[in-house]
Design a protein around this motif. Structure first.
Motif, PDB file in Angstrom:
ATOM      1  N   PRO A  93      -4.935  10.258   1.947  1.00 21.80           N
ATOM      2  CA  PRO A  93      -6.299   9.748   1.780  1.00 21.80           C
ATOM      3  C   PRO A  93      -6.352   8.366   1.124  1.00 21.80           C
ATOM      4  O   PRO A  93      -7.158   7.516   1.506  1.00 21.80           O
ATOM      5  N   TYR A  94      -5.472   8.133   0.153  1.00 24.67           N
ATOM      6  CA  TYR A  94      -5.436   6.828  -0.497  1.00 24.67           C
ATOM      7  C   TYR A  94      -5.075   5.739   0.506  1.00 24.67           C
ATOM      8  O   TYR A  94      -5.739   4.700   0.561  1.00 24.67           O
ATOM      9  N   LEU A  95      -4.020   5.959   1.289  1.00 20.52           N
ATOM     10  CA  LEU A  95      -3.600   4.960   2.269  1.00 20.52           C
ATOM     11  C   LEU A  95      -4.662   4.752   3.346  1.00 20.52           C
ATOM     12  O   LEU A  95      -4.909   3.623   3.768  1.00 20.52           O
ATOM     13  N   ALA A  96      -5.290   5.843   3.795  1.00 22.50           N
ATOM     14  CA  ALA A  96      -6.335   5.724   4.816  1.00 22.50           C
ATOM     15  C   ALA A  96      -7.491   4.879   4.276  1.00 22.50           C
ATOM     16  O   ALA A  96      -8.010   3.997   4.975  1.00 22.50           O
ATOM     17  N   HIS A  97      -7.875   5.118   3.033  1.00 22.85           N
ATOM     18  CA  HIS A  97      -8.950   4.342   2.416  1.00 22.85           C
ATOM     19  C   HIS A  97      -8.533   2.877   2.255  1.00 22.85           C
ATOM     20  O   HIS A  97      -9.330   1.966   2.522  1.00 22.85           O
ATOM     21  N   TYR A  98      -7.302   2.656   1.837  1.00 17.95           N
ATOM     22  CA  TYR A  98      -6.802   1.293   1.670  1.00 17.95           C
ATOM     23  C   TYR A  98      -6.868   0.528   2.995  1.00 17.95           C
ATOM     24  O   TYR A  98      -7.322  -0.613   3.039  1.00 17.95           O
ATOM     25  N   TYR A  99      -6.437   1.163   4.066  1.00 17.14           N
ATOM     26  CA  TYR A  99      -6.432   0.482   5.365  1.00 17.14           C
ATOM     27  C   TYR A  99      -7.836   0.313   5.944  1.00 17.14           C
ATOM     28  O   TYR A  99      -8.066  -0.557   6.774  1.00 17.14           O
ATOM     29  N   GLU A 100      -8.780   1.158   5.518  1.00 13.47           N
ATOM     30  CA  GLU A 100     -10.166   0.937   5.908  1.00 13.47           C
ATOM     31  C   GLU A 100     -10.690  -0.352   5.275  1.00 13.47           C
ATOM     32  O   GLU A 100     -11.437  -1.099   5.897  1.00 13.47           O
ATOM     33  N   LEU A 101     -10.289  -0.578   4.019  1.00 18.19           N
ATOM     34  CA  LEU A 101     -10.730  -1.774   3.299  1.00 18.19           C
ATOM     35  C   LEU A 101      -9.975  -3.031   3.726  1.00 18.19           C
ATOM     36  O   LEU A 101     -10.483  -4.135   3.608  1.00 18.19           O
ATOM     37  N   HIS A 102      -8.718  -2.859   4.199  1.00 18.37           N
ATOM     38  CA  HIS A 102      -7.859  -3.980   4.582  1.00 18.37           C
ATOM     39  C   HIS A 102      -7.315  -3.770   5.997  1.00 18.37           C
ATOM     40  O   HIS A 102      -6.120  -3.542   6.175  1.00 18.37           O
TER      41      HIS A 102
END
Length: 149
Positions: A67-76
Motif C-alpha cells: 500500500p505504501y508503494l502504491a500510494h507513492y507511485y500514485e503521487l509520483h
C-alpha cells in the motif's frame, strides 16, 4: 570476501549458525552490487511498468509495504516502473539473504519464527539491525557449533 563467498556457497542452507561478521559482510556486498546495478540501469535502461505486479516485487525487495508503494507511485507517476538489473539481483539474493538471516538467528539461539518480524515495514528493519548486532552464543547451542568464520 570469504564471508560473502561462504554465504553464496550456502545460499539455501537454513541450518547451522552465522556470525555477525558473516551476515554484515554479505549484506554490505549485496547492497553495493545492488547500487552499482541500479546506477547502470539508470544510465542505460528504461524501467518497465508492470503495474501491481511490479509494486509487489518491489515491496519484496525493498521491505516496504505494497500500500505504501502504491500510494507513492500514485503521487509520483513519473517514477513508476521496475528497474530490471536491481530487480533481478534482489530476487536472486532473496533466498541467500533469508538463509543467512535465519542462521544468524540460530547463532543468538533463536528459531526461524523470529525472522517473521522482518516482513513488517519499518519494524522489520529495526529488528534486522538489532539481531544483527547481538553477540552470538558462546560454544555449542541447540543449532550447532559456534561459526568458524
Amino acid at each position: 570476501m570469504k564471508y560473502t563467498i561462504h554465504c553464496l556457497k550456502n545460499y539455501a542452507t537454513f541450518r547451522g549458525r552465522a556470525s555477525r561478521k558473516e551476515m554484515w559482510c554479505f549484506a554490505l556486498f549485496s547492497i553495493i552490487i545492488f547500487d552499482i546495478l541500479a546506477f547502470i540501469d539508470t544510465l542505460f535502461l528504461s524501467p518497465i511498468d508492470l503495474g501491481q505486479v511490479g509494486i509487489f516485487i518491489e515491496s519484496i525487495i525493498s521491505g516496504l509495504s505494497v500500500p505504501y508503494l502504491a500510494h507513492y507511485y500514485e503521487l509520483h507517476p513519473e517514477e513508476t516502473g521496475l528497474s530490471i538489473l536491481p530487480t533481478i539481483w534482489g530476487l536472486a539474493m532473496l533466498i541467500p539473504t533469508i538463509a543467512v538471516e535465519v542462521r544468524r538467528l540460530h547463532d543468538i539461539n533463536l528459531g526461524w519464527i523470529h525472522f517473521l518480524p522482518t516482513f513488517v515495514p519499518i519494524i522489520g528493519w529495526i529488528w534486522w539491525i538489532v539481531f544483527g548486532c547481538i553477540r552470538g552464543s558462546e560454544g555449542v547451542n541447540k543449532y550447532g557449533d559456534k561459526p568458524e568464520i
